[in-house]
Design a protein around this motif. Structure first.
Motif, short mmCIF file in Angstrom:
data_model
loop_
_atom_site.label_atom_id
_atom_site.label_comp_id
_atom_site.label_asym_id
_atom_site.label_seq_id
_atom_site.Cartn_x
_atom_site.Cartn_y
_atom_site.Cartn_z
N MET A 146 6.74 -10.76 43.70
CA MET A 146 6.84 -11.16 42.45
C MET A 146 8.16 -11.47 41.83
O MET A 146 9.14 -10.69 42.02
CB MET A 146 6.28 -10.16 41.45
N ILE A 147 8.54 -12.81 41.38
CA ILE A 147 9.51 -13.24 40.87
C ILE A 147 9.53 -13.45 39.39
O ILE A 147 8.64 -14.36 39.05
CB ILE A 147 10.28 -14.31 41.72
N THR A 148 10.42 -13.10 38.46
CA THR A 148 10.00 -13.04 37.19
C THR A 148 11.39 -12.82 36.29
O THR A 148 12.22 -12.21 36.78
CB THR A 148 9.04 -12.18 36.64
N LEU A 180 4.09 -3.62 40.43
CA LEU A 180 4.18 -2.91 41.46
C LEU A 180 2.77 -2.22 41.66
O LEU A 180 1.82 -2.17 42.36
CB LEU A 180 5.26 -1.93 41.91
N ASP A 181 2.28 -1.69 40.62
CA ASP A 181 1.02 -0.68 40.39
C ASP A 181 -0.09 -1.85 40.46
O ASP A 181 -1.18 -1.37 41.21
CB ASP A 181 1.11 -0.08 38.96
N ALA A 182 0.08 -3.17 40.12
CA ALA A 182 -1.02 -3.98 40.29
C ALA A 182 -1.16 -4.52 41.68
O ALA A 182 -2.34 -5.20 41.91
CB ALA A 182 -0.66 -5.30 39.24
N GLY A 183 -0.32 -4.08 42.51
CA GLY A 183 -0.40 -4.62 43.87
C GLY A 183 0.76 -5.35 44.37
O GLY A 183 0.76 -5.84 45.67
N ALA A 184 1.78 -5.77 43.86
CA ALA A 184 3.03 -6.47 44.29
C ALA A 184 3.55 -5.64 45.46
O ALA A 184 3.58 -4.15 45.06
CB ALA A 184 3.84 -6.70 43.20
N ASP A 185 4.05 -6.15 46.43
CA ASP A 185 4.87 -5.28 47.42
C ASP A 185 6.20 -5.23 47.14
O ASP A 185 7.05 -4.25 47.67
CB ASP A 185 4.81 -6.00 48.91
N ASP A 186 6.82 -6.10 46.35
CA ASP A 186 8.17 -6.16 45.91
C ASP A 186 8.26 -6.93 44.47
O ASP A 186 7.49 -7.69 44.19
CB ASP A 186 9.08 -6.81 46.93
N TYR A 187 9.56 -6.82 43.79
CA TYR A 187 9.73 -7.30 42.54
C TYR A 187 11.17 -7.86 42.35
O TYR A 187 12.08 -6.96 42.65
CB TYR A 187 9.38 -6.18 41.42
N LEU A 188 11.51 -9.20 42.16
CA LEU A 188 12.67 -9.72 42.13
C LEU A 188 12.90 -10.46 40.86
O LEU A 188 11.86 -11.43 40.59
CB LEU A 188 13.09 -10.73 43.08
N ASP A 192 1.48 -15.61 55.09
CA ASP A 192 2.11 -14.12 55.52
C ASP A 192 2.73 -13.75 54.11
O ASP A 192 2.56 -12.38 54.00
CB ASP A 192 3.16 -14.37 56.54
N ILE A 193 3.26 -14.50 53.32
CA ILE A 193 3.86 -13.89 52.11
C ILE A 193 3.87 -14.99 50.83
O ILE A 193 3.58 -15.98 51.16
CB ILE A 193 5.44 -13.81 52.30
N ILE A 194 3.63 -14.31 49.82
CA ILE A 194 3.53 -15.20 48.35
C ILE A 194 4.55 -14.87 47.49
O ILE A 194 4.75 -13.64 47.33
CB ILE A 194 2.14 -15.03 48.06
N ILE A 216 4.89 -20.52 47.59
CA ILE A 216 5.63 -20.50 46.49
C ILE A 216 4.72 -20.52 45.13
O ILE A 216 4.17 -21.85 45.17
CB ILE A 216 6.92 -21.21 46.36
N VAL A 217 4.53 -19.66 44.12
CA VAL A 217 3.70 -20.02 43.00
C VAL A 217 4.73 -19.85 41.80
O VAL A 217 5.06 -18.82 41.42
CB VAL A 217 2.59 -18.86 42.98
N GLU A 218 4.81 -21.01 41.34
CA GLU A 218 6.26 -21.13 40.53
C GLU A 218 6.14 -22.46 39.54
O GLU A 218 6.02 -23.57 40.38
CB GLU A 218 7.49 -20.98 41.21
N ASP A 219 6.42 -22.52 38.35
CA ASP A 219 6.24 -23.88 37.51
C ASP A 219 7.56 -24.30 37.16
O ASP A 219 7.34 -25.50 36.81
CB ASP A 219 5.41 -23.56 36.26
N ASP A 220 8.33 -23.72 38.00
CA ASP A 220 9.65 -24.36 37.81
C ASP A 220 9.90 -25.27 39.21
O ASP A 220 10.33 -24.73 40.31
CB ASP A 220 10.96 -23.33 37.50
N ASN A 221 9.87 -26.74 38.95
CA ASN A 221 9.95 -27.62 39.99
C ASN A 221 11.29 -27.33 40.83
O ASN A 221 11.33 -27.64 42.13
CB ASN A 221 9.70 -28.79 39.60
N ASP A 222 12.29 -27.39 39.95
CA ASP A 222 13.78 -27.31 40.71
C ASP A 222 13.74 -26.34 41.39
O ASP A 222 14.53 -26.37 42.55
CB ASP A 222 14.77 -27.42 39.57
#
Length: 225
Positions: A77-79, A91-99, A46-48, A5-11
């Motif tokens: 990608m989560i955003t 998605l064009d940059a290479g993400a497999d999914d977008y949430l 396996d997943i990021i 998980i690459v995310e700056d929101d600790n909670d």
């Protein structure tokens, strides 16, 4: 299955980690883009789950760097950026999914399951190709441009991991855990022996690929670009 998980929101990180661990996943957390690139290069995930708005290096740059390195890990990608243009860009940059945030954790877990199924379907094809070799994982058969040789089951599993992570340093601990199992009573010397065997196999099929040692870290299958 191992997830980063690459995310700056600790909670949010802790919430996601708790729920994913409950599902049986192994989860690591990173809070900034710069450190995440180093971590992804060192570990086999396996997943990021990648946030787009990150300190130091933003998620889009992390995504581009990972794909430029030839790392084929699945990236969701989560955003909070929910515009259609943002989704297309990700998605064009290479993400497999977008949430898009806020999201239901159960939906995220369902998407991870979907990604896992796609991964299993790809593996079921049996034939992996990279540069001047192909590997039949069902028959444990390595084929070069002019030569073919058979591998042991463990050699095949090890080479499969290298092929799936080209130009990526794979730490000794990761290789031992993935190939022999996290609790297997295996000595480091066993890994060195199998790396030696794989180098001989690659040489026997006249491949230009080379497994190089990164002293004190692990190994990397270098592929010329």
């Amino acid at each position: 299955m191992r997830i980063l998980i690459v995310e700056d929101d600790n909670d949010l990180c802790e919430l996601l980690k708790f729920n994913l661990c409950q599902e049986g996943y192994v989860v690591d957390i990173c809070n900034n883009g710069y450190d995440s690139i180093h971590l992804i290069k060192q570990e086999a995930y396996d997943i990021i789950l990648l946030d787009r708005m990150l300190p130091e290096v933003n998620g889009m740059d992390v995504l581009s760097k990972v794909r430029a390195l030839g790392i084929s890990v699945y990236i969701i990608m989560i955003t909070a950026l929910d515009g259609i243009g943002n989704r297309i860009e990700g998605l064009d940059a290479g993400a497999d999914d977008y949430l898009v945030k806020p999201f239901d954790v159960n939906e995220l877990i369902a998407r991870i399951r979907a990604v896992s199924r796609r991964s299993l379907q790809l593996k079921s094809s049996c034939i992996l190709s990279l540069a001047d070799i192909s590997l039949d994982t069902r028959r444990c058969c390595l084929k070069g441009t002019y030569q073919t040789c058979l591998l042991s089951k463990r050699e095949c599993e090890l080479l499969e991991m290298f092929i799936n992570n080209p130009n990526q340093i794979l730490p000794r601990s990761v290789l031992l855990s993935r190939i022999w199992g996290p609790d297997a009573p295996v000595e480091d010397g066993n890994l060195d022996n199998y790396i030696h065997f794989l180098r001989k196999r690659l040489n026997s099929v006249k491949s230009n690929l080379n497994i190089k040692t990164k002293r004190g870290i692990g190994y990397i299958l270098e592929v010329s670009k």
